[in-house]
Write a protein that holds these residues in place. Structure first.
Motif, PDB file in Angstrom:
ATOM      1  N   VAL A  87     -18.493 -58.879  19.525  1.00 26.20           N
ATOM      2  CA  VAL A  87     -19.363 -59.955  19.049  1.00 26.20           C
ATOM      3  C   VAL A  87     -20.314 -59.419  17.979  1.00 26.20           C
ATOM      4  CG1 VAL A  87     -19.209 -61.287  21.180  1.00 26.20           C
ATOM      5  CG2 VAL A  87     -20.997 -59.588  20.941  1.00 26.20           C
ATOM      6  N   PRO A  88     -20.888 -60.328  17.161  1.00 25.41           N
ATOM      7  CA  PRO A  88     -21.815 -59.888  16.113  1.00 25.41           C
ATOM      8  C   PRO A  88     -23.074 -59.250  16.699  1.00 25.41           C
ATOM      9  CG  PRO A  88     -21.195 -62.196  15.814  1.00 25.41           C
ATOM     10  CD  PRO A  88     -20.665 -61.761  17.138  1.00 25.41           C
ATOM     11  N   PRO A  89     -23.790 -58.469  15.896  1.00 25.14           N
ATOM     12  CA  PRO A  89     -25.050 -57.879  16.366  1.00 25.14           C
ATOM     13  C   PRO A  89     -26.019 -58.970  16.824  1.00 25.14           C
ATOM     14  CG  PRO A  89     -24.418 -56.946  14.258  1.00 25.14           C
ATOM     15  CD  PRO A  89     -23.477 -58.079  14.527  1.00 25.14           C
ATOM     16  N   ALA A  90     -26.888 -58.603  17.743  1.00 28.01           N
ATOM     17  CA  ALA A  90     -27.884 -59.546  18.250  1.00 28.01           C
ATOM     18  C   ALA A  90     -28.838 -59.934  17.129  1.00 28.01           C
ATOM     19  CB  ALA A  90     -28.672 -58.915  19.396  1.00 28.01           C
ATOM     20  N   PRO A  91     -29.286 -61.196  17.122  1.00 33.81           N
ATOM     21  CA  PRO A  91     -30.277 -61.583  16.117  1.00 33.81           C
ATOM     22  C   PRO A  91     -31.594 -60.864  16.383  1.00 33.81           C
ATOM     23  CG  PRO A  91     -29.925 -63.364  17.685  1.00 33.81           C
ATOM     24  CD  PRO A  91     -28.938 -62.288  18.012  1.00 33.81           C
ATOM     25  N   PRO A  92     -32.415 -60.670  15.346  1.00 31.02           N
ATOM     26  CA  PRO A  92     -33.700 -60.002  15.571  1.00 31.02           C
ATOM     27  C   PRO A  92     -34.552 -60.810  16.546  1.00 31.02           C
ATOM     28  CG  PRO A  92     -33.412 -60.591  13.234  1.00 31.02           C
ATOM     29  CD  PRO A  92     -32.210 -61.074  13.981  1.00 31.02           C
ATOM     30  N   ARG A  93     -35.282 -60.110  17.359  1.00 30.66           N
ATOM     31  CA  ARG A  93     -36.167 -60.785  18.325  1.00 30.66           C
ATOM     32  C   ARG A  93     -37.376 -61.347  17.592  1.00 30.66           C
ATOM     33  NH1 ARG A  93     -35.972 -58.307  24.142  1.00 30.66           N
ATOM     34  NH2 ARG A  93     -36.665 -60.423  24.487  1.00 30.66           N
ATOM     35  N   ARG A  94     -37.777 -62.508  18.007  1.00 34.13           N
ATOM     36  CA  ARG A  94     -38.935 -63.144  17.394  1.00 34.13           C
ATOM     37  C   ARG A  94     -40.214 -62.552  17.957  1.00 34.13           C
ATOM     38  NH1 ARG A  94     -37.681 -69.573  17.588  1.00 34.13           N
ATOM     39  NH2 ARG A  94     -35.542 -69.444  16.897  1.00 34.13           N
ATOM     40  N   ARG A  95     -41.200 -62.443  17.077  1.00 34.53           N
ATOM     41  CA  ARG A  95     -42.517 -61.998  17.541  1.00 34.53           C
ATOM     42  C   ARG A  95     -43.206 -63.189  18.186  1.00 34.53           C
ATOM     43  NH1 ARG A  95     -44.564 -59.289  12.213  1.00 34.53           N
ATOM     44  NH2 ARG A  95     -45.911 -61.092  12.395  1.00 34.53           N
ATOM     45  N   PRO A  96     -43.975 -62.948  19.234  1.00 30.82           N
ATOM     46  CA  PRO A  96     -44.703 -64.062  19.865  1.00 30.82           C
ATOM     47  C   PRO A  96     -45.714 -64.663  18.888  1.00 30.82           C
ATOM     48  CG  PRO A  96     -44.981 -62.018  21.111  1.00 30.82           C
ATOM     49  CD  PRO A  96     -44.196 -61.700  19.895  1.00 30.82           C
ATOM     50  N   ARG A  97     -45.823 -65.962  18.947  1.00 29.87           N
ATOM     51  CA  ARG A  97     -46.810 -66.638  18.091  1.00 29.87           C
ATOM     52  C   ARG A  97     -48.198 -66.472  18.694  1.00 29.87           C
ATOM     53  NH1 ARG A  97     -44.456 -72.551  17.251  1.00 29.87           N
ATOM     54  NH2 ARG A  97     -46.483 -72.890  18.199  1.00 29.87           N
TER      55      ARG A  97
END
Length: 81
Positions: free
Chosen positions: A69-79
């Motif tokens: 599978v493709p690489p994991a998407p970047p994790r979002r920083r908490p708002r």
């Protein structure tokens, strides 16, 4: 998805492995579960996958289906508020 193609994999790729559960699922519960993460090791005994919850060894006899599978998407920083 393949069954034996995993034997050709090289560590460092991201994979999903559908495996036969090693516990005894209750009636109506699925017999299989998926392991998703970065491949650490491949040998005749099975695969070792680093998931978000830790490293998981999947024995060769338990592997039902596999897929790169493709690489994991970047994790979002908490708002911040």
């Amino acid at each position: 998805m393949t069954h034996d193609g995993w034997r050709e994999w090289a560590p460092g790729i991201r994979v999903v492995v559908r495996r036969l559960r090693d516990d005894s699922p209750a009636p109506g519960e699925p017999r299989y579960t998926d392991v998703l993460g970065d491949l650490l090791k491949v040998d005749d005994e099975g695969v070792l996958v680093r998931t978000r919850r830790g490293d998981v060894h999947v024995p060769a006899r338990a592997i039902a289906l596999t897929k790169v599978v493709p690489p994991a998407p970047p994790r979002r920083r908490p708002r911040s508020l």
